[in-house]
Motif scaffolding. Structure first.
Motif, mmCIF file in Angstrom:
data_model
loop_
_atom_site.group_PDB
_atom_site.id
_atom_site.type_symbol
_atom_site.label_atom_id
_atom_site.label_comp_id
_atom_site.label_asym_id
_atom_site.label_seq_id
_atom_site.Cartn_x
_atom_site.Cartn_y
_atom_site.Cartn_z
ATOM 1 N N LEU A 135 5.886 1.784 2.037
ATOM 2 C CA LEU A 135 4.672 1.850 1.226
ATOM 3 C C LEU A 135 3.432 1.626 2.081
ATOM 4 C CD1 LEU A 135 3.173 2.099 -1.443
ATOM 5 C CD2 LEU A 135 3.500 -0.354 -1.786
ATOM 6 N N ALA A 136 3.479 0.634 2.975
ATOM 7 C CA ALA A 136 2.298 0.289 3.773
ATOM 8 C C ALA A 136 1.803 1.461 4.616
ATOM 9 C CB ALA A 136 2.617 -0.904 4.676
ATOM 10 N N VAL A 137 2.726 2.332 5.061
ATOM 11 C CA VAL A 137 2.347 3.450 5.923
ATOM 12 C C VAL A 137 1.371 4.399 5.235
ATOM 13 C CG1 VAL A 137 4.236 4.988 5.234
ATOM 14 C CG2 VAL A 137 3.287 5.148 7.560
ATOM 15 N N ASP A 138 1.316 4.385 3.916
ATOM 16 C CA ASP A 138 0.423 5.280 3.177
ATOM 17 C C ASP A 138 -1.005 4.744 3.079
ATOM 18 O OD1 ASP A 138 2.385 7.286 2.499
ATOM 19 O OD2 ASP A 138 3.251 5.825 1.130
ATOM 20 N N PHE A 139 -1.236 3.532 3.580
ATOM 21 C CA PHE A 139 -2.570 2.939 3.562
ATOM 22 C C PHE A 139 -3.157 2.924 4.968
ATOM 23 C CE2 PHE A 139 -0.386 1.194 -0.107
ATOM 24 C CZ PHE A 139 -1.349 1.189 -1.104
ATOM 25 N N ARG A 140 -4.473 2.963 5.047
ATOM 26 C CA ARG A 140 -5.130 2.940 6.356
ATOM 27 C C ARG A 140 -5.040 1.579 7.027
ATOM 28 N NH1 ARG A 140 -7.864 7.604 7.410
ATOM 29 N NH2 ARG A 140 -8.388 8.926 5.609
ATOM 30 N N SER A 141 -4.722 0.537 6.264
ATOM 31 C CA SER A 141 -4.587 -0.802 6.850
ATOM 32 C C SER A 141 -3.322 -0.924 7.703
ATOM 33 C CB SER A 141 -4.573 -1.864 5.751
ATOM 34 O OG SER A 141 -3.493 -1.657 4.852
ATOM 35 N N PHE A 142 -2.403 0.010 7.510
ATOM 36 C CA PHE A 142 -1.184 0.049 8.317
ATOM 37 C C PHE A 142 -1.517 0.790 9.613
ATOM 38 C CE2 PHE A 142 2.886 1.861 9.680
ATOM 39 C CZ PHE A 142 3.756 0.790 9.514
ATOM 40 N N PRO A 143 -1.413 0.134 10.784
ATOM 41 C CA PRO A 143 -1.821 0.789 12.028
ATOM 42 C C PRO A 143 -0.989 2.031 12.327
ATOM 43 C CG PRO A 143 -0.667 -1.274 12.477
ATOM 44 C CD PRO A 143 -0.892 -1.226 11.005
ATOM 45 N N ARG A 144 -1.651 3.082 12.760
ATOM 46 C CA ARG A 144 -0.949 4.354 13.029
ATOM 47 C C ARG A 144 0.080 4.207 14.132
ATOM 48 N NH1 ARG A 144 -0.105 6.649 9.086
ATOM 49 N NH2 ARG A 144 -0.686 4.634 8.280
ATOM 50 N N TYR A 411 -7.785 5.880 0.398
ATOM 51 C CA TYR A 411 -9.143 5.431 0.120
ATOM 52 C C TYR A 411 -9.200 3.969 -0.317
ATOM 53 C CZ TYR A 411 -10.037 10.447 0.137
ATOM 54 O OH TYR A 411 -10.110 11.759 0.491
ATOM 55 N N VAL A 412 -8.065 3.277 -0.254
ATOM 56 C CA VAL A 412 -8.014 1.870 -0.673
ATOM 57 C C VAL A 412 -8.423 0.971 0.490
ATOM 58 C CG1 VAL A 412 -6.542 0.015 -1.540
ATOM 59 C CG2 VAL A 412 -6.210 2.354 -2.363
ATOM 60 N N LEU A 418 -3.546 -4.792 0.652
ATOM 61 C CA LEU A 418 -2.750 -6.018 0.773
ATOM 62 C C LEU A 418 -2.275 -6.490 -0.593
ATOM 63 C CD1 LEU A 418 -1.646 -8.331 2.525
ATOM 64 C CD2 LEU A 418 -3.857 -9.477 2.260
ATOM 65 N N PHE A 419 -3.151 -6.425 -1.591
ATOM 66 C CA PHE A 419 -2.780 -6.838 -2.954
ATOM 67 C C PHE A 419 -1.688 -5.919 -3.515
ATOM 68 C CE2 PHE A 419 -3.306 -6.227 -7.548
ATOM 69 C CZ PHE A 419 -3.056 -7.514 -7.992
ATOM 70 N N ILE A 420 -1.853 -4.622 -3.350
ATOM 71 C CA ILE A 420 -0.872 -3.665 -3.890
ATOM 72 C C ILE A 420 0.486 -3.842 -3.217
ATOM 73 C CG2 ILE A 420 -0.270 -1.217 -4.068
ATOM 74 C CD1 ILE A 420 -3.293 -0.642 -4.336
ATOM 75 N N ILE A 421 0.493 -3.937 -1.892
ATOM 76 C CA ILE A 421 1.761 -4.059 -1.159
ATOM 77 C C ILE A 421 2.447 -5.384 -1.489
ATOM 78 C CG2 ILE A 421 2.828 -4.149 1.126
ATOM 79 C CD1 ILE A 421 0.410 -2.433 2.102
#
Length: 445
Positions: A135-144, A411-412, A418-421
Motif C-alpha cells: 500500500l505504501a508504494v502508492d504514496f509519494r511518502s514511500f521513497p522511490r 496527491y495525499v 501515514l494515517f491511511i497506512i
C-alpha cells in the motif's frame, strides 16, 4: 484529472526505479528483530502475557515498520538507535525487577532452540513488511528507492516474492522430513492459481494500474508462487535431494540468461501471444524453483538435532548468510524480473540474516526468562499472521485495492498517507489477531 490520465500517471510513477543499497534493505527490516525483544519484555513486565497484548505489539512491532517505510525513511539508522535504546532499557527493567530473574550466562548459547518459533518470527515479519509496502508504494511518502527496480538493482520491494518463496520452502513437507505430498501440493496450488486469475480479471475489469514488466500481462505474484511450489514438488518426487535440484536449476538458468535469455526478457518485444505476453513470469520460474529448493534444503538442516543447539544454528545460518551476501555482491547486479544468480544469492543472504537475528532474539529472550508456559514468548501478532498467512495477505491486497480505487494516493500529503497506512495495518492485523484468538483458520481446501 480523469481516471484514464491518473492511471497513466500512476503507472509512470512506478517505472524506471533503480533501487537503493543492499544494506539499506536490511536496515528497514532490522528494527523488527530488536523490537521483538522489546515487545516480549513489555508484555511480560506490563501485562504478564494476557490477551491485551495486541496494542503493545501493534505500536512496538507494526508502527515502526510503517514509519521506516514513510516519514522516517531518511533517518532509518537514527530510528534503529532509538529502538535499540528502548529495548536495552526494557531489558534492564525486566532483569532487575523480575522476581524470577536468573544470572545471564553463556550457557544459554547451548540451550535447546525451538526452531518453529524462529521460522514463525521470520514468516510473520515477511508478511508484515510486505503488507506495509504494497500500500505504501502508492504514496509519494514511500521513497522511490524502496520500490521495485525496473531491471537490475537492490529494491526493498524486490525482496517480496523471493522472501515469500524462501518462507514457503522452509515449511515444505520435505523440509520437515515428511514424504513428498504431490497430491496435497497440487490441491493447495489451485487456490493460488485462482487468486492469480482473479487478480488479473479484476485489473482488466476495473482498469486498475498495472506494471506489465513485473511478471507479464496475465501472470502475477500468485501464479509464480503456485507454479514454483508445484514444479519444486514434482522435482522432489523424482529425486528427494533439494540441494541437487537447487544447483541444477540455478546453473542451468544462469547459462540460459548468459546465452541471450536476459536480453530477450528485458527487451521491448511485442506481447502478441500468451508466452510473449508473460515472458518474465514464465522464464523466471527456474530461478525461483532453485531458490525454493535451496530453502527446502536449509529447512531440512534446521530440523536436524545439531540445529537445535542455539550456538550451532546461529553460527551456521550466519555463515551461510555471509557467503550468500558475498556471492550476491561479487556477481552481476540482481534482477527480480529474471531471477538471476545474484538475486537468488541475495534472497538467501537476506533471509539468512533475518533467521540469524531471530535465533539471537530466541537466545536473549530465553536468557532473560521472557517465557510463557515454559516456552520463549512469541508475539501474538506474528503468531496470528503465521496461523492465517493467506487470509492476512488476501485482506491486505483487498484493502489496498479499495484504498487505491477510493483515494488518489499520489496527491495525499505525507501525514495523510501515514494515517491511511496506519489505519490499514491496524485493520489487517487486528482482524487476523481476532481470527487467531477464536482459532478460525481461513482454509477451504
Amino acid at each position: 484529472m480523469d481516471a484514464k490520465a491518473y492511471k497513466i500517471l500512476h503507472e509512470s510513477f512506478m517505472q524506471n526505479n533503480t533501487g537503493t543499497t543492499p544494506w539499506e534493505t536490511v536496515l528497514v527490516i532490522l528494527p523488527t528483530a530488536v523490537l521483538t525483544i522489546l515487545s516480549n519484555c513489555l508484555n511480560i513486565i506490563l501485562i504478564n502475557v494476557t490477551r491485551n497484548s495486541f496494542l503493545i505489539e501493534f505500536f512496538v512491532l507494526v508502527m515502526p515498520l510503517v514509519l521506516n517505510a514513510t516519514v522516517l525513511s531518511e533517518s532509518i539508522s537514527v530510528s534503529l538507535t532509538v529502538f535499540s535504546l528502548l529495548t536495552s532499557f526494557s531489558v534492564f527493567v525486566l532483569y532487575n525487577y523480575s522476581p524470577k530473574r536468573k544470572l545471564v550466562t553463556f550457557s544459554y548459547l547451548n540451550k535447546h532452540l525451538d526452531i518453529s518459533l524462529v521460522i514463525t518470527n521470520f514468516r510473520g515479519t515477511v508478511n508484515l513488511i510486505t503488507a506495509v509496502c504494497i500500500l505504501a508504494v502508492d504514496f509519494r511518502s514511500f521513497p522511490r528507492r524502496f520500490a521495485k527496480t525496473e531491471t537490475f538493482g537492490w529494491g526493498l520491494m524486490d525482496t517480496g516474492v523471493g522472501l515469500f518463496i524462501l518462507a514457503n520452502g522452509l515449511v515444505d513437507p520435505v523440509a520437515r522430513n515428511e514424504p513428498v505430498a504431490l497430491r496435497k501440493t497440487t490441491k493447495g496450488c489451485f487456490p493460488m492459481l485462482f487468486l492469480g486469475f482473479l487478480r488479473w480479471f479484476s485489473i482488466w475489469w476495473l482498469q486498475y494500474q498495472q506494471h506489465v514488466t513485473e511478471y507479464g500481462v496475465h501472470w502475477n505474484f500468485f501464479v509464480t508462487l503456485a507454479f514454483t511450489r508445484l514444479l519444486s514438488t514434482l522435482l522432489l518426487k523424482i529425486y528427494k535431494r533439494p540441494i541437487f535440484w537447487a544447483l541444477i536449476c540455478v546453473v542451468g538458468h544462469e547459462v540460459l540468461l548468459q546465452k541471450g535469455l536476459t536480453d530477450f526478457l528485458l527487451s521491448t518485444a511485442p506481447r502478441d501471444n500468451l508466452f510473449l505476453a508473460n515472458r518474465e513470469g514464465i522464464c523466471s520460474l527456474p530461478g525461483y524453483v532453485a531458490l525454493h529448493q535451496a530453502a527446502v534444503a536449509l529447512g531440512q538442516w534446521l530440523h536436524t538435532k545439531p540445529a537445535h543447539k542455539s550456538i550451532n544454528c546461529l553460527a551456521t545460518v550466519s555463515s551461510l548468510s555471509a557467503t550468500m551476501w558475498l556471492v550476491a555482491l561479487l556477481s552481476a547486479p540482481p534482477s527480480r524480473r529474471i531471477a538471476n544468480l545474484s538475486y537468488i544469492a541475495w534472497m538467501l543472504g537476506f533471509g539468512g540474516t533475518m533467521l540469524a537475528l531471530f535465533v539471537a532474539v530466541h537466545i536473549v529472550s530465553s536468557a532473560l526468562g521472557v517465557l510463557c508456559n515454559g516456552h520463549v514468548y512469541m508475539p501474538t501478532i506474528l503468531n496470528s499472521i503465521n496461523y492465517n498467512s493467506l487470509a492476512f495477505f488476501l485482506l491486505a491486497n483487498l484493502l489496498t485495492g479499495v484504498i487505491n480505487l477510493s483515494v488518489p494516493t499520489l496527491y495525499v500529503a505525507p501525514l495523510g498517507s501515514l494515517f491511511i497506512i496506519s489505519t490499514y495495518m491496524f485493520l489487517t492485523t487486528f482482524t487476523i489477531y481476532k481470527l487467531y484468538l477464536n482459532r478460525c483458520k481461513f482454509k477451504f481446501w
